[in-house]
Design an enzyme around this catalytic site. Structure first.
Site, short mmCIF file in Angstrom:
data_model
loop_
_atom_site.label_atom_id
_atom_site.label_comp_id
_atom_site.label_asym_id
_atom_site.label_seq_id
_atom_site.Cartn_x
_atom_site.Cartn_y
_atom_site.Cartn_z
N SER A 198 21.75 5.29 73.55
CA SER A 198 21.53 5.02 74.98
C SER A 198 21.12 6.31 75.67
O SER A 198 21.51 7.40 75.23
CB SER A 198 22.83 4.52 75.63
OG SER A 198 22.70 4.47 77.04
N TYR B 87 31.88 4.85 77.26
CA TYR B 87 30.56 4.44 76.76
C TYR B 87 29.69 5.66 76.47
O TYR B 87 29.07 5.75 75.40
CB TYR B 87 29.90 3.53 77.80
CG TYR B 87 28.56 2.97 77.36
CD1 TYR B 87 28.48 1.86 76.52
CD2 TYR B 87 27.36 3.55 77.80
CE1 TYR B 87 27.25 1.34 76.12
CE2 TYR B 87 26.13 3.03 77.41
CZ TYR B 87 26.08 1.93 76.57
OH TYR B 87 24.86 1.42 76.18
P1 NAD Z 1 24.25 -7.50 74.93
O1 NAD Z 1 25.60 -7.56 75.52
O2 NAD Z 1 23.36 -8.68 75.08
O3 NAD Z 1 24.31 -7.16 73.37
C1 NAD Z 1 25.40 -6.56 72.73
C2 NAD Z 1 25.64 -7.33 71.45
O4 NAD Z 1 26.72 -6.71 70.73
C3 NAD Z 1 26.03 -8.78 71.76
O5 NAD Z 1 25.33 -9.66 70.92
C4 NAD Z 1 27.51 -8.76 71.45
O6 NAD Z 1 28.01 -10.02 71.08
C5 NAD Z 1 27.57 -7.75 70.31
N1 NAD Z 1 28.94 -7.30 70.08
C6 NAD Z 1 29.77 -6.74 70.98
N2 NAD Z 1 30.99 -6.56 70.44
C7 NAD Z 1 30.90 -6.99 69.15
C8 NAD Z 1 31.81 -7.09 68.09
N3 NAD Z 1 33.09 -6.72 68.23
N4 NAD Z 1 31.39 -7.60 66.91
C9 NAD Z 1 30.10 -8.02 66.76
N5 NAD Z 1 29.19 -7.97 67.75
C10 NAD Z 1 29.59 -7.48 68.93
O7 NAD Z 1 23.55 -6.21 75.55
P2 NAD Z 1 22.27 -5.38 75.07
O8 NAD Z 1 21.78 -4.71 76.29
O9 NAD Z 1 21.33 -6.22 74.29
O10 NAD Z 1 22.94 -4.27 74.15
C11 NAD Z 1 22.49 -4.00 72.82
C12 NAD Z 1 22.69 -2.54 72.52
O11 NAD Z 1 21.84 -1.78 73.37
C13 NAD Z 1 24.11 -2.02 72.77
O12 NAD Z 1 24.48 -1.12 71.77
C14 NAD Z 1 23.97 -1.31 74.10
O13 NAD Z 1 24.95 -0.32 74.27
C15 NAD Z 1 22.58 -0.75 73.99
N6 NAD Z 1 21.96 -0.37 75.26
C16 NAD Z 1 21.62 -1.29 76.18
C17 NAD Z 1 21.01 -0.87 77.37
C18 NAD Z 1 20.58 -1.86 78.44
O14 NAD Z 1 20.07 -1.40 79.47
N7 NAD Z 1 20.73 -3.14 78.27
C19 NAD Z 1 20.77 0.48 77.60
C20 NAD Z 1 21.12 1.40 76.63
C21 NAD Z 1 21.70 0.96 75.46
#
Ligand code: NAD
Length: 259
Positions: free
Chosen positions: A141, A154
């Site tokens: 991130s 985080y």
């Molecule tokens: P999201 O919440 O849709 O996706 C996160 C996924 O991780 C979900 O499918 C969730 O079910 C899964 N997850 C969480 N805990 C879990 C567990 N204990 N076991 C198995 N799966 C689990 O959100 P996203 O934005 O798609 O996030 C995906 C990745 O991208 C994450 O690592 C997040 O930190 C990172 N990220 C997102 C953003 C953003 O702006 N959306 C920015 C930087 C980084």
């Protein structure tokens, strides 16, 4: 770039960026293991991929459970017959400063965002090294590169992901295994919607004001991250390892608020 004949495991691929990764790899010919905790949602992602002519299977996994990461890799090897690419995507976020962060929230954040990345990668590398190579892409991130108010757990966890990337890239460069990260900025997924909801106010107005502070003046779609992951996992990035690619509309290029 074709991934025909390749096998890809994406953690947390029932929603958001992980789901988009599963779709782009499948569209490029890979057989994808979709995984997560929500089985109906995971099966729907698989059905969408199959309906589009791709190949995918679902394996349930709660990555907080001891042994779940090793089991998920073993299941992938057993059911798909190999593991060429691991995408460490699953992640959680709590909005809280240090005083508001409970022990449980801290430990859960580390369990999902750090420990699972390490355990899945270690299990994948055992196989990839014996198989002659592979690629790992970690979803870190921009908040792993910079601090952010009210997100200490985080930010710490994503900083650790970047260091796991660098160290494993160095350790396994000679094994033919490349390890890279992407650092997404503001990607329009459930995670961002949840953060905005906690801030209160009109969601559409919150989104507009978030977009206004980004150099490109917009959030990204999950697929815009997924294609960068696809590139880093592909032979087109054959000399890239230990790198972090910001996918953030320009956020990381500026030291302060963007006018
Ligand atoms: P999201 O919440 O849709 O996706 C996160 C996924 O991780 C979900 O499918 C969730 O079910 C899964 N997850 C969480 N805990 C879990 C567990 N204990 N076991 C198995 N799966 C689990 O959100 P996203 O934005 O798609 O996030 C995906 C990745 O991208 C994450 O690592 C997040 O930190 C990172 N990220 C997102 C953003 C953003 O702006 N959306 C920015 C930087 C980084």
């Amino acid at each position: 770039m074709s991934f025909a004949g390749k096998t890809v495991l994406v953690s947390g691929s029932t929603t958001g960026i992980g789901e988009a990764c599963a779709r782009v790899f499948a569209a490029s010919g890979a057989t994808v293991m979709v995984s997560g905790r929500n089985e109906p949602r995971g099966r729907a992602v698989v059905a969408g991929i199959v309906a589009a002519g791709g190949r995918a299977e679902f394996a349930g996994a709660d990555l907080r459970v001891p042994g779940a990461c090793e089991s998920l890799v073993a299941t992938t090897l057993e059911r798909l017959g190999g593991l060429d690419v691991l995408v460490n995507n699953a992640g959680i976020l709590y909005t809280a400063d240090a005083l508001q962060t409970s022990d449980e929230q801290w430990l859960e954040t580390m369990a999902v965002n750090v420990n699972a990345v390490f355990y899945l990668s270690r299990a994948a590398v055992r196989h990839m090294r014996a198989a002659g190579g592979g690629a790992i892409v970690n979803i870190a991130s921009e908040w792993g590169l910079n601090g952010e108010v009210n997100h200490v757990a985080y930010c710490a966890s994503k900083g650790a992901v970047i260091q796991i990337t660098r160290c494993m890239a160095l350790d396994h460069a000679r094994d033919g295994i490349r390890v890279n990260s992407v650092c997404p900025g503001e990607i329009h997924t459930r995670m961002v919607d949840d953060i905005l909801a906690q801030q209160g106010g009109e969601p559409a107005e919150r989104l507009r004001s978030l977009a206004a502070g980004i150099p490109m003046r917009r959030l990204a779609a999950p697929a815009e991250v997924a294609w960068c992951v696809h590139f880093l996992a592909s032979g087109r990035a054959s000399y890239v390892t230990g790198a972090n690619l910001p996918v953030d509309g320009g956020n990381d290029a500026t030291a302060g608020p963007y006018p």
